[in-house]
Design a protein around this motif. Structure first.
Motif, PDB file in Angstrom:
ATOM      1  N   ILE A   1       0.902  -1.158   0.050  1.00  0.00           N
ATOM      2  CA  ILE A   1      -0.169   0.080   0.060  1.00  0.00           C
ATOM      3  C   ILE A   1       0.877   1.224   0.036  1.00  0.00           C
ATOM      4  CG2 ILE A   1      -1.875   1.232   1.106  1.00  0.00           C
ATOM      5  CD1 ILE A   1      -2.860  -1.207   0.006  1.00  0.00           C
ATOM      6  N   ALA A   2       1.988   1.233   0.802  1.00  0.00           N
ATOM      7  CA  ALA A   2       2.910   2.351   0.813  1.00  0.00           C
ATOM      8  C   ALA A   2       3.349   2.739  -0.517  1.00  0.00           C
ATOM      9  CB  ALA A   2       3.840   2.249   1.898  1.00  0.00           C
ATOM     10  N   VAL A   3       3.924   1.771  -1.242  1.00  0.00           N
ATOM     11  CA  VAL A   3       4.634   1.933  -2.441  1.00  0.00           C
ATOM     12  C   VAL A   3       3.591   2.635  -3.510  1.00  0.00           C
ATOM     13  CG1 VAL A   3       6.698   0.673  -2.348  1.00  0.00           C
ATOM     14  CG2 VAL A   3       4.438  -0.316  -3.437  1.00  0.00           C
ATOM     15  N   VAL A   4       2.240   2.198  -3.416  1.00  0.00           N
ATOM     16  CA  VAL A   4       1.201   2.506  -4.576  1.00  0.00           C
ATOM     17  C   VAL A   4       1.045   4.102  -4.113  1.00  0.00           C
ATOM     18  CG1 VAL A   4      -1.129   2.597  -5.012  1.00  0.00           C
ATOM     19  CG2 VAL A   4       0.083   0.501  -4.850  1.00  0.00           C
ATOM     20  N   LEU A   5       0.820   4.408  -2.852  1.00  0.00           N
ATOM     21  CA  LEU A   5       0.601   5.671  -2.318  1.00  0.00           C
ATOM     22  C   LEU A   5       1.747   6.487  -2.768  1.00  0.00           C
ATOM     23  CD1 LEU A   5      -2.184   6.941  -1.347  1.00  0.00           C
ATOM     24  CD2 LEU A   5      -1.832   4.296  -1.183  1.00  0.00           C
ATOM     25  N   GLY A   6       2.849   6.316  -2.301  1.00  0.00           N
ATOM     26  CA  GLY A   6       4.062   7.043  -2.780  1.00  0.00           C
ATOM     27  C   GLY A   6       4.317   7.383  -4.170  1.00  0.00           C
ATOM     28  N   GLY A   7       3.846   6.338  -4.997  1.00  0.00           N
ATOM     29  CA  GLY A   7       3.796   6.465  -6.390  1.00  0.00           C
ATOM     30  C   GLY A   7       2.856   7.690  -7.077  1.00  0.00           C
ATOM     31  N   ILE A   8       1.568   7.635  -6.179  1.00  0.00           N
ATOM     32  CA  ILE A   8       0.787   8.576  -6.605  1.00  0.00           C
ATOM     33  C   ILE A   8       1.070   9.987  -6.247  1.00  0.00           C
ATOM     34  CG2 ILE A   8      -1.566   9.452  -5.950  1.00  0.00           C
ATOM     35  CD1 ILE A   8      -2.407   6.455  -5.658  1.00  0.00           C
ATOM     36  N   ILE A   9       1.897   9.959  -5.237  1.00  0.00           N
ATOM     37  CA  ILE A   9       2.573  11.481  -4.640  1.00  0.00           C
ATOM     38  C   ILE A   9       3.404  11.905  -5.739  1.00  0.00           C
ATOM     39  CG2 ILE A   9       3.763  12.766  -2.976  1.00  0.00           C
ATOM     40  CD1 ILE A   9       0.868  11.901  -2.060  1.00  0.00           C
ATOM     41  N   GLN A  10       4.189  10.750  -6.176  1.00  0.00           N
ATOM     42  CA  GLN A  10       5.377  11.249  -7.098  1.00  0.00           C
ATOM     43  C   GLN A  10       4.609  11.619  -8.225  1.00  0.00           C
ATOM     44  OE1 GLN A  10       8.476  11.759  -7.431  1.00  0.00           O
ATOM     45  NE2 GLN A  10       8.356  11.930  -9.649  1.00  0.00           N
ATOM     46  N   ALA A  11       3.414  11.131  -8.695  1.00  0.00           N
ATOM     47  CA  ALA A  11       2.594  11.606  -9.874  1.00  0.00           C
ATOM     48  C   ALA A  11       2.109  13.108  -9.697  1.00  0.00           C
ATOM     49  CB  ALA A  11       1.526  10.678 -10.265  1.00  0.00           C
TER      50      ALA A  11
END
Length: 674
Positions: free
Chosen positions: A244-254
């Motif tokens: 879950i953490a890496v998915v949300l981290g990727g969204i923040i990066q986007a």
């Protein structure tokens, strides 16, 4: 086998899969990679790679899911939030529960907890595999949007459910209350950690940039390492869900990427290119590992459970069918519910079938199942691990094959990509731009810049040839480009031969030079039908032969030999002139003038090579090359814009062509810095 050798074999297999996929594009690359993995396992039994659960999730799952978050389709996700969330959460739970009971009923030797684990890891879909299948068909855009959107969430939800089912199977203990509590903690805390670390790591990157460290390579590597950092901190410090953490981290990066695209353009381009390589390798290696494990898991399953091969295949087909049936029923009844509320048009069975078939399982499923532990907490082997591994592999193969066969049948011809009336294909438009650019360059040629211009035109010619080859690969009915150009070259060579024969008959050419030139004609004709490898060998032999001939005659009579060389060059220039005259006349009367333009340029460059005496100084040569390059790029941009204004190309084609010109400009402006 040594880890380095295993890695090299896997990378070579990845390259081979791309080459094979070029010649059989109707077969998804994932299937080709699985087949190559099986071949490697059969012929190199020592090629075995085993990774611990956490290492596998860290190495493969974390970057794959982070990239899904980076390419977060926010508009599509919001517009289709209900079907996406339904597929990503409710469908995952239905697949896990119903599929788990079905698997345990079908294969009683698999404990219920392990059956739930298998069903849970079979719930995530793989849009990469779907894209591979959809190379030559046009899947409805709304269905593709749902698949891409749900894969962002169901990878995480499926892996979390899989993790809890595995924990129950390993420990032999399961409490719904504890599971819900732990699930809530890991999900919420994982999301919070992912968001906070996403902001923190981005702010740290900008702080480093403000400190004066603006190296694009450094910042690209920083971004590549980000998912690994987020996953490790979430899992090992907060004991939350790293997925879950890496998915949300990727969204923040986007979100930050949208606001920094112009400011950090160089970094963005480099990062995207590096990510493309990383994702290709990770996805490909997962499917290769799947193929590597199929023979081993089948052998061990036969030894452990005494089930024959056909029954094993039947189990995999039955489970795969059940997974697709659950998805079909959910898609159809969910669409009926939305139709009853006036949210969408009346659903068709055909669209529900397409929605179910695009639910192909792939990299995440394989990455998860390969992470199954070997032993339980009490030290016993994990029950039916090899059988579970084989069944997961079989279901992935089943969904890939079924989608490959039936999706093209369900896609109507009117749903395929069709050019509007009067529009050019991408390859035809690209060819036209290149030809017009060459013509513009030719108008600027003078005695000073002639050779520089021909060098740059040669680059455009290579690009034109590649464009034609790509067009031929995409359209099997298109006349073969190479054979047409070869025929034109042969006709031009015949004109040269006739001219040389006439000189010989008119006593303007001696016997030795006539025989020498005739031999060169034969060599040039043979080269037209030779492979690249044979051409290289021929060129090497010719260089040694001419060097030996020159050394012999040069020592005997230096002045006579030099005079002979100059005279031979003059005769060749005259023959080239006759061939050029024929080619230009034929081009003016041809319906495919661009084919003649290619051969004309070859002759003009060869003529200039013979005519050239003195070279420019390096500074002036570099200046002229830069001037011509900029003029060529500007001409291409003008041609692309004109094609778009005239309605010859679509907006998407215009963007693709402009992107190509930008790549060429980047190359021309690139300077290596130590």
């Amino acid at each position: 086998m040594d880890l380095l050798m295993i890695t090299l074999f896997l990378l070579l297999a990845l390259l081979a899969s791309n080459i094979i996929g070029h010649f059989i594009p109707f077969i998804p690359t994932a299937l080709i990679q699985i087949a190559l993995g099986v071949v490697l396992a059969l012929f190199i039994p020592s090629l075995d790679l085993e990774l611990e659960t956490e290492w596998f999730l860290l190495l493969f799952v974390a970057p794959l899911l982070y990239n899904d978050g980076r390419n977060f389709p926010r508009n599509d996700l919001w517009n289709m939030r209900m079907p996406i969330l339904g597929n990503a959460i409710v469908l995952v739970l239905l697949t896990t529960v119903c599929g788990g009971f079905f698997i345990h009923w079908l294969v009683p030797t698999i404990p219920l907890a392990a059956a739930f684990a298998l069903a849970a890891i079979l719930s995530p879909t793989d849009p990469v595999a779907v894209n591979g299948i959809a190379k030559r068909i046009q899947i409805p855009e709304n269905i593709l949007s749902v698949v891409r959107g749900e894969s962002l969430i169901n990878d995480a939800s499926g892996l979390v459910a899989f993790k809890y089912a595995v924990a129950a199977a390993v420990s032999g203990y399961f409490s719904i209350q504890e599971a819900l509590t732990n699930f809530t903690y890991t999900f919420i805390v994982g999301a919070i950690v992912g968001i906070l670390l996403g902001f923190l790591l981005i702010e740290l990157r900008f702080a480093v940039r403000r400190a004066g460290i603006r190296d694009a390579v450094f910042h690209t590597l920083y971004q590549i390492l980000t998912p690994f950092i987020i996953y490790l901190i979430a899992e090992h410090i907060f004991h939350a869900s790293g997925v879950i953490a890496v998915v949300l981290g990727g969204i923040i990066q986007a979100l930050f990427k949208d606001h920094t695209e112009t400011v950090l353009a160089e970094e963005q381009v480099l990062t995207e290119n590096v990510w493309a390589i990383v994702l290709f390798v990770l996805n490909g290696v997962v499917f290769l590992l799947l193929g590597l494990n199929i023979p081993l898991s089948m052998t061990q399953s036969l030894e452990d459970s005494q089930i024959n091969n056909w029954l094993l295949v039947g189990y995999a087909g039955a489970i795969g069918s059940m997974i697709l049936i659950i998805r079909f029923l959910w898609s159809h009844f969910f669409s009926l519910w939305r139709y009853s509320r006036g949210k969408e048009a009346k659903p068709l069975l055909k669209m529900s079938l397409i929605s179910s078939l695009v639910g192909v399982r792939g990299a995440v499923t394989m990455a998860g199942i390969l992470s199954l532990p070997f032993f339980l907490d009490n030290g016993d082997p994990f029950p039916e691990r090899s059988l579970i591994l084989f069944l997961a592999s079989g279901v992935i193969l089943f969904t890939l094959v079924i989608a490959t066969i039936f999706l093209p049948m369900l896609t109507d011809s009117e749903e395929r990509v069709v050019l509007a009336e009067g529009q050019l294909s991408f390859h035809d438009a690209k060819s036209l731009v290149l030809v017009n650019t060459v013509r513009q360059v030719q108008t600027k040629i003078d005695d000073e810049n002639r050779y520089i211009a021909y060098e740059l035109i040669e680059n455009l010619q290579h690009l034109f040839k590649q464009t034609q080859l790509e067009a031929n690969a995409d359209d099997a009915t298109r006349p073969q480009f190479a054979s047409k150009v070869t025929k034109i070259r042969l006709n031009a060579l015949k004109v040269e031969k006739n001219y040389i024969d006439q000189l010989y008959w008119d006593k303007k050419l001696d016997e030795e030079m006539y025989v020498s030139i005739q031999n060169s004609f034969k060599d040039r004709q043979d080269l037209l039908y030779s492979s690249t490898w044979k051409r290289v060998l021929f060129t090497i032999r010719k260089m040694f032969r001419e060097a030996s001939h020159a050394r012999k005659h040069y020592h005997n009579d230096k002045e006579k030999f030099l005079s002979y060389i100059l005279m031979r060059q003059d005769v060749r220039r005259q023959a080239y002139t006759e061939a050029l005259k024929y080619l230009k006349e034929s081009r003016d009367a041809s319906s495919r003038p661009e084919l003649y333009t290619i051969v004309i340029f070859e002759y003009e460059k060869a003529f200039e090579r013979l005519r050239r005496r003195n070279t420019l100084d390096s500074a002036r040569e570099e200046e002229l090359q830069e001037e011509f390059s900029l003029m060529m790029l500007e001409t291409q941009r003008q041609e692309i814009h004109k094609l778009y204004e005239d309605g010859k190309i679509s907006r998407e084609q215009e963007k693709d062509l402009r992107r190509l010109v930008n790549y060429m400009e980047n190359i021309s402006l690139y300077e290596h810095i130590e």
